[in-house]
Design a protein around this motif. Structure first.
Motif, mmCIF file in Angstrom:
data_model
loop_
_atom_site.group_PDB
_atom_site.id
_atom_site.type_symbol
_atom_site.label_atom_id
_atom_site.label_comp_id
_atom_site.label_asym_id
_atom_site.label_seq_id
_atom_site.Cartn_x
_atom_site.Cartn_y
_atom_site.Cartn_z
ATOM 1 N N PHE A 190 10.241 -0.113 1.203
ATOM 2 C CA PHE A 190 8.816 0.195 1.115
ATOM 3 C C PHE A 190 8.493 1.509 1.828
ATOM 4 C CE2 PHE A 190 8.516 -3.839 -0.663
ATOM 5 C CZ PHE A 190 7.228 -4.121 -1.073
ATOM 6 N N SER A 191 9.129 1.753 2.974
ATOM 7 C CA SER A 191 8.874 2.986 3.737
ATOM 8 C C SER A 191 9.293 4.222 2.956
ATOM 9 C CB SER A 191 9.617 2.946 5.071
ATOM 10 O OG SER A 191 9.104 1.916 5.868
ATOM 11 N N ASN A 192 10.313 4.094 2.125
ATOM 12 C CA ASN A 192 10.779 5.228 1.328
ATOM 13 C C ASN A 192 10.002 5.391 0.028
ATOM 14 O OD1 ASN A 192 12.805 5.981 3.138
ATOM 15 N ND2 ASN A 192 14.232 4.498 2.269
ATOM 16 N N LYS A 193 9.294 4.345 -0.378
ATOM 17 C CA LYS A 193 8.640 4.385 -1.689
ATOM 18 C C LYS A 193 7.115 4.440 -1.615
ATOM 19 C CE LYS A 193 8.931 2.170 -6.144
ATOM 20 N NZ LYS A 193 9.594 1.196 -6.966
ATOM 21 N N TYR A 194 6.525 3.810 -0.608
ATOM 22 C CA TYR A 194 5.078 3.695 -0.526
ATOM 23 C C TYR A 194 4.546 4.299 0.779
ATOM 24 C CZ TYR A 194 5.801 0.390 -4.334
ATOM 25 O OH TYR A 194 6.164 -0.182 -5.514
ATOM 26 N N ILE A 195 3.248 4.527 0.808
ATOM 27 C CA ILE A 195 2.596 5.113 1.976
ATOM 28 C C ILE A 195 2.303 4.020 2.997
ATOM 29 C CG2 ILE A 195 0.503 6.276 2.781
ATOM 30 C CD1 ILE A 195 0.358 7.565 -0.038
ATOM 31 N N ILE A 196 2.673 4.276 4.242
ATOM 32 C CA ILE A 196 2.311 3.373 5.339
ATOM 33 C C ILE A 196 0.884 3.733 5.728
ATOM 34 C CG2 ILE A 196 2.769 2.708 7.723
ATOM 35 C CD1 ILE A 196 5.729 3.392 7.185
ATOM 36 N N CYS A 197 -0.012 2.767 5.648
ATOM 37 C CA CYS A 197 -1.432 3.089 5.846
ATOM 38 C C CYS A 197 -2.087 2.287 6.954
ATOM 39 C CB CYS A 197 -2.197 2.923 4.544
ATOM 40 S SG CYS A 197 -2.192 1.255 3.922
ATOM 41 N N GLY A 198 -1.318 1.517 7.720
ATOM 42 C CA GLY A 198 -1.952 0.787 8.799
ATOM 43 C C GLY A 198 -1.040 -0.176 9.503
ATOM 44 N N THR A 199 -1.669 -0.930 10.400
ATOM 45 C CA THR A 199 -0.994 -1.940 11.202
ATOM 46 C C THR A 199 -1.743 -3.253 11.016
ATOM 47 O OG1 THR A 199 -0.498 -0.221 12.809
ATOM 48 C CG2 THR A 199 -0.214 -2.483 13.537
ATOM 49 N N LEU A 200 -0.998 -4.352 10.958
ATOM 50 C CA LEU A 200 -1.608 -5.674 10.831
ATOM 51 C C LEU A 200 -1.560 -6.367 12.192
ATOM 52 C CD1 LEU A 200 -2.792 -7.752 8.785
ATOM 53 C CD2 LEU A 200 -0.482 -8.701 8.624
ATOM 54 N N VAL A 201 -2.730 -6.832 12.649
ATOM 55 C CA VAL A 201 -2.850 -7.519 13.934
ATOM 56 C C VAL A 201 -3.551 -8.861 13.723
ATOM 57 C CG1 VAL A 201 -2.876 -5.369 15.260
ATOM 58 C CG2 VAL A 201 -5.035 -6.397 14.511
#
Length: 165
Positions: free
Chosen positions: A149-160
């Motif tokens: 996923f890190s290589n294919k999609y944008i990281i857009c946040g953190t889940l808490v």
């Protein structure tokens, strides 16, 4: 063996060489009359619209849930606290997609166990899954999905947790 311009092949070859040299020395600088909008004119075309910007932010299971792809909206999912924008994979994660149940949710357990069943999802009003009972092999599965996923999609946040936001 002399070069004879009397033969048609030699004359055609000389004209082609002269034309090619002229194109190299004096390239065309003309500007297209219209803006290209499809591939046949090359790669310089602009998309119809820029995709909406999604800022990096903190999500809770409740605030992540609306990003499930319904009505053409963005699709986000989380794995081990990292939120990915998987909208580009709408065919997989959107409504009626193979992984649609992960859209807008924490997909950690399902990805770790290679299971797409709804039983893999923690209800959004309960504490987040701590994943403490996963085997080392399942943890490696989850890490593999995170790398993919890190290589294919944008990281857009953190889940808490729900009460932390």
């Amino acid at each position: 063996m002399a070069f004879d311009l009397g033969t048609p092949v030699n004359t055609a070859l000389l004209l082609y060489i002269l034309y090619s040299v002229q194109r190299i020395i004096f390239p065309s600088n003309s500007i297209p009359q219209t803006v290209p909008n499809e591939f046949k004119y090359g790669y310089s075309w602009m998309p119809k619209s820029h995709p909406p910007t999604l800022l990096y932010r903190t999500y809770t299971p409740k605030t992540l849930e609306p990003f499930n792809g319904q009505e053409g909206k963005r699709i986000l999912l989380a794995i081990k606290g990292v939120v990915y924008d998987v909208t580009a994979g709408r065919n997989f994660y959107g409504p009626n997609g193979m992984y649609a149940n992960f859209a807008g949710r924490d997909a950690s357990r399902g990805m770790a166990k290679q299971s797409f069943d709804t039983e893999m999802l923690t209800p959004i009003d309960q504490p987040m899954d701590k994943l403490e009972d996963l085997t080392p092999e399942e943890i490696e599965n989850m890490k593999g999905w995170m790398e993919h996923f890190s290589n294919k999609y944008i990281i857009c946040g953190t889940l808490v947790e729900n009460d932390a936001a």
